[in-house]
Scaffold this motif. Structure first.
Motif, PDB file in Angstrom:
ATOM      1  N   ASP A 130       0.551  13.404   3.097  1.00 15.20           N
ATOM      2  CA  ASP A 130       0.442  12.941   2.031  1.00 15.20           C
ATOM      3  C   ASP A 130       1.224  12.114   1.286  1.00 15.20           C
ATOM      4  OD1 ASP A 130      -1.982  15.100   1.812  1.00 15.20           O
ATOM      5  OD2 ASP A 130      -0.899  16.496   1.566  1.00 15.20           O
ATOM      6  N   VAL A 131       2.249  12.326   1.518  1.00 15.74           N
ATOM      7  CA  VAL A 131       3.536  11.741   0.554  1.00 15.74           C
ATOM      8  C   VAL A 131       3.513  10.641   0.969  1.00 15.74           C
ATOM      9  CG1 VAL A 131       6.384  11.589   0.245  1.00 15.74           C
ATOM     10  CG2 VAL A 131       4.886  13.548  -0.166  1.00 15.74           C
ATOM     11  N   GLU A 132       2.979  10.762   2.224  1.00 15.00           N
ATOM     12  CA  GLU A 132       3.527   8.736   3.615  1.00 15.00           C
ATOM     13  C   GLU A 132       2.352   8.525   3.323  1.00 15.00           C
ATOM     14  OE1 GLU A 132       3.800  11.379   7.614  1.00 15.00           O
ATOM     15  OE2 GLU A 132       6.047  10.862   7.214  1.00 15.00           O
ATOM     16  N   LYS A 133       1.555   8.791   3.099  1.00 14.05           N
ATOM     17  CA  LYS A 133      -0.119   8.259   2.420  1.00 14.05           C
ATOM     18  C   LYS A 133      -0.305   8.405   0.970  1.00 14.05           C
ATOM     19  CE  LYS A 133      -4.893   9.365   1.929  1.00 14.05           C
ATOM     20  NZ  LYS A 133      -5.914  10.259   2.565  1.00 14.05           N
ATOM     21  N   ALA A 134       1.147   8.222   0.291  1.00 14.28           N
ATOM     22  CA  ALA A 134       0.791   7.817  -1.084  1.00 14.28           C
ATOM     23  C   ALA A 134       1.775   6.452  -1.091  1.00 14.28           C
ATOM     24  CB  ALA A 134       0.987   8.825  -2.029  1.00 14.28           C
ATOM     25  N   ARG A 135       2.771   6.776  -0.583  1.00 15.80           N
ATOM     26  CA  ARG A 135       3.726   5.010  -0.311  1.00 15.80           C
ATOM     27  C   ARG A 135       3.524   4.292   0.633  1.00 15.80           C
ATOM     28  NH1 ARG A 135       9.374   8.985   2.179  1.00 15.80           N
ATOM     29  NH2 ARG A 135       9.801   9.634   0.168  1.00 15.80           N
ATOM     30  N   LYS A 136       2.529   4.316   1.115  1.00 17.75           N
ATOM     31  CA  LYS A 136       1.349   3.543   2.309  1.00 17.75           C
ATOM     32  C   LYS A 136       0.819   2.681   1.392  1.00 17.75           C
ATOM     33  CE  LYS A 136       2.386   4.691   7.148  1.00 17.75           C
ATOM     34  NZ  LYS A 136       1.507   5.315   8.102  1.00 17.75           N
ATOM     35  N   ALA A 137       0.111   3.246   0.313  1.00 22.16           N
ATOM     36  CA  ALA A 137      -0.718   3.012  -0.751  1.00 22.16           C
ATOM     37  C   ALA A 137       0.304   2.042  -1.712  1.00 22.16           C
ATOM     38  CB  ALA A 137      -1.193   3.838  -1.144  1.00 22.16           C
ATOM     39  N   SER A 138       1.312   2.970  -2.186  1.00 20.00           N
ATOM     40  CA  SER A 138       2.217   2.012  -3.265  1.00 20.00           C
ATOM     41  C   SER A 138       2.833   0.367  -2.193  1.00 20.00           C
ATOM     42  CB  SER A 138       3.089   3.150  -3.181  1.00 20.00           C
ATOM     43  OG  SER A 138       3.650   1.948  -4.419  1.00 20.00           O
ATOM     44  N   GLN A 139       3.052   0.892  -1.259  1.00 18.26           N
ATOM     45  CA  GLN A 139       3.141  -0.497  -0.667  1.00 18.26           C
ATOM     46  C   GLN A 139       1.943  -1.468  -0.528  1.00 18.26           C
ATOM     47  OE1 GLN A 139       5.214   0.749   2.679  1.00 18.26           O
ATOM     48  NE2 GLN A 139       7.067   1.910   1.754  1.00 18.26           N
ATOM     49  N   ARG A 140       1.468  -0.717  -0.350  1.00 16.61           N
ATOM     50  CA  ARG A 140       0.586  -1.638  -0.032  1.00 16.61           C
ATOM     51  C   ARG A 140       0.171  -2.321  -1.649  1.00 16.61           C
ATOM     52  NH1 ARG A 140      -2.224   1.517   3.300  1.00 16.61           N
ATOM     53  NH2 ARG A 140      -3.454   2.960   1.600  1.00 16.61           N
ATOM     54  N   ASN A 141      -0.483  -1.789  -2.930  1.00 18.21           N
ATOM     55  CA  ASN A 141      -0.337  -2.277  -3.979  1.00 18.21           C
ATOM     56  C   ASN A 141       0.231  -3.198  -4.773  1.00 18.21           C
ATOM     57  OD1 ASN A 141      -2.835  -1.091  -4.565  1.00 18.21           O
ATOM     58  ND2 ASN A 141      -2.169   0.986  -5.223  1.00 18.21           N
ATOM     59  N   ARG A 142       1.778  -3.205  -4.213  1.00 16.28           N
ATOM     60  CA  ARG A 142       3.206  -3.409  -4.695  1.00 16.28           C
ATOM     61  C   ARG A 142       2.708  -5.264  -4.213  1.00 16.28           C
ATOM     62  NH1 ARG A 142       7.084  -1.005  -2.616  1.00 16.28           N
ATOM     63  NH2 ARG A 142       6.798   0.813  -3.953  1.00 16.28           N
ATOM     64  N   ALA A 143       2.563  -5.478  -2.749  1.00 20.81           N
ATOM     65  CA  ALA A 143       1.859  -6.315  -1.945  1.00 20.81           C
ATOM     66  C   ALA A 143       1.131  -7.193  -2.198  1.00 20.81           C
ATOM     67  CB  ALA A 143       1.816  -6.222  -0.753  1.00 20.81           C
ATOM     68  N   LYS A 144      -0.239  -6.370  -2.975  1.00 21.98           N
ATOM     69  CA  LYS A 144      -1.269  -7.420  -3.970  1.00 21.98           C
ATOM     70  C   LYS A 144      -0.964  -8.338  -4.829  1.00 21.98           C
ATOM     71  CE  LYS A 144      -4.976  -4.620  -1.169  1.00 21.98           C
ATOM     72  NZ  LYS A 144      -5.901  -3.431  -1.980  1.00 21.98           N
ATOM     73  N   LEU A 145      -0.438  -6.821  -5.635  1.00 22.22           N
ATOM     74  CA  LEU A 145       0.590  -7.280  -6.913  1.00 22.22           C
ATOM     75  C   LEU A 145       1.566  -9.055  -6.669  1.00 22.22           C
ATOM     76  CD1 LEU A 145       0.668  -6.730  -9.699  1.00 22.22           C
ATOM     77  CD2 LEU A 145       2.243  -5.465  -9.776  1.00 22.22           C
ATOM     78  N   LEU A 146       2.276  -8.946  -5.649  1.00 20.91           N
ATOM     79  CA  LEU A 146       3.323 -10.023  -5.945  1.00 20.91           C
ATOM     80  C   LEU A 146       2.895 -10.946  -4.980  1.00 20.91           C
ATOM     81  CD1 LEU A 146       6.438  -7.795  -3.866  1.00 20.91           C
ATOM     82  CD2 LEU A 146       5.931  -8.883  -6.340  1.00 20.91           C
ATOM     83  N   ALA A 147       1.691 -11.033  -4.609  1.00 21.83           N
ATOM     84  CA  ALA A 147       0.669 -11.929  -3.957  1.00 21.83           C
ATOM     85  C   ALA A 147       0.114 -12.693  -5.073  1.00 21.83           C
ATOM     86  CB  ALA A 147      -0.460 -11.456  -2.927  1.00 21.83           C
ATOM     87  N   THR A 148      -0.676 -11.931  -5.759  1.00 24.15           N
ATOM     88  CA  THR A 148      -1.161 -12.451  -6.934  1.00 24.15           C
ATOM     89  C   THR A 148      -0.201 -12.928  -7.927  1.00 24.15           C
ATOM     90  OG1 THR A 148      -1.575 -10.649  -7.985  1.00 24.15           O
ATOM     91  CG2 THR A 148      -3.268 -10.908  -6.686  1.00 24.15           C
ATOM     92  N   ARG A 149       0.892 -12.753  -8.119  1.00 28.38           N
ATOM     93  CA  ARG A 149       1.458 -12.861  -9.395  1.00 28.38           C
ATOM     94  C   ARG A 149       2.234 -14.269  -8.533  1.00 28.38           C
ATOM     95  NH1 ARG A 149       6.093  -8.544 -10.836  1.00 28.38           N
ATOM     96  NH2 ARG A 149       4.584  -7.305 -12.315  1.00 28.38           N
ATOM     97  N   SER A 150       2.436 -15.040  -7.377  1.00 31.03           N
ATOM     98  CA  SER A 150       3.182 -15.813  -6.633  1.00 31.03           C
ATOM     99  C   SER A 150       1.689 -16.878  -6.046  1.00 31.03           C
ATOM    100  CB  SER A 150       3.568 -15.369  -4.954  1.00 31.03           C
ATOM    101  OG  SER A 150       2.768 -15.183  -4.261  1.00 31.03           O
ATOM    102  N   ALA A 151       0.980 -16.621  -6.144  1.00 30.80           N
ATOM    103  CA  ALA A 151      -0.423 -17.390  -6.190  1.00 30.80           C
ATOM    104  C   ALA A 151      -0.521 -18.141  -7.182  1.00 30.80           C
ATOM    105  CB  ALA A 151      -2.181 -16.695  -6.120  1.00 30.80           C
TER     106      ALA A 151
END
Length: 119
Positions: free
Chosen positions: A98-119
């Motif tokens: 569960d912790v690993e799943k949450a970490r991966k989800a958080s990393q994906r969300n962070r990557a999406k946020l960075l992608a939208t900021r740089s676009a």
């Protein structure tokens, strides 16, 4: 200082927890601990064992042999940590996915946020 903080400072270090966990399974020699902990330097293991001995959680016995043999075990006080640390280890085994799943989800969300900021 809060007594809870003092106790957590005593055992919350990752090396301390691993050493106590291993010693809860029985007496170990220095080399065994170093192999079983894995990734710990000789200096850090020595410091951890000295601190645990100083705090009354670990007993160090040196046998007058050639070559000298040193064994480490939990004291009566140290043995009282078996149950709470065992519960923590059990929790980790059950909930690590569960912790690993949450970490991966958080990393994906962070990557999406960075992608939208740089676009």
């Amino acid at each position: 200082m809060c007594p809870t903080r003092l106790v957590l400072d005593l055992i919350a270090d990752k090396w301390t927890t691993l050493v106590i966990y291993l010693l809860s399974q029985g007496t170990r020699r220095y080399g065994e601990l170093q192999r079983e902990v894995g990734g710990i330097s000789q200096k850090m293991l020595t410091q951890t064992l000295r601190k645990l001995e100083e705090d009354g959680l670990v007993r160090r016995v040196v046998y007058p042999e050639v070559p000298p043999r040193t064994e480490y075990s939990l004291t009566e006080l140290g043995a009282t940590l078996k149950e709470p640390l065992g519960a923590l280890c059990q929790w980790a085994m059950v909930h690590l996915p569960d912790v690993e799943k949450a970490r991966k989800a958080s990393q994906r969300n962070r990557a999406k946020l960075l992608a939208t900021r740089s676009a």
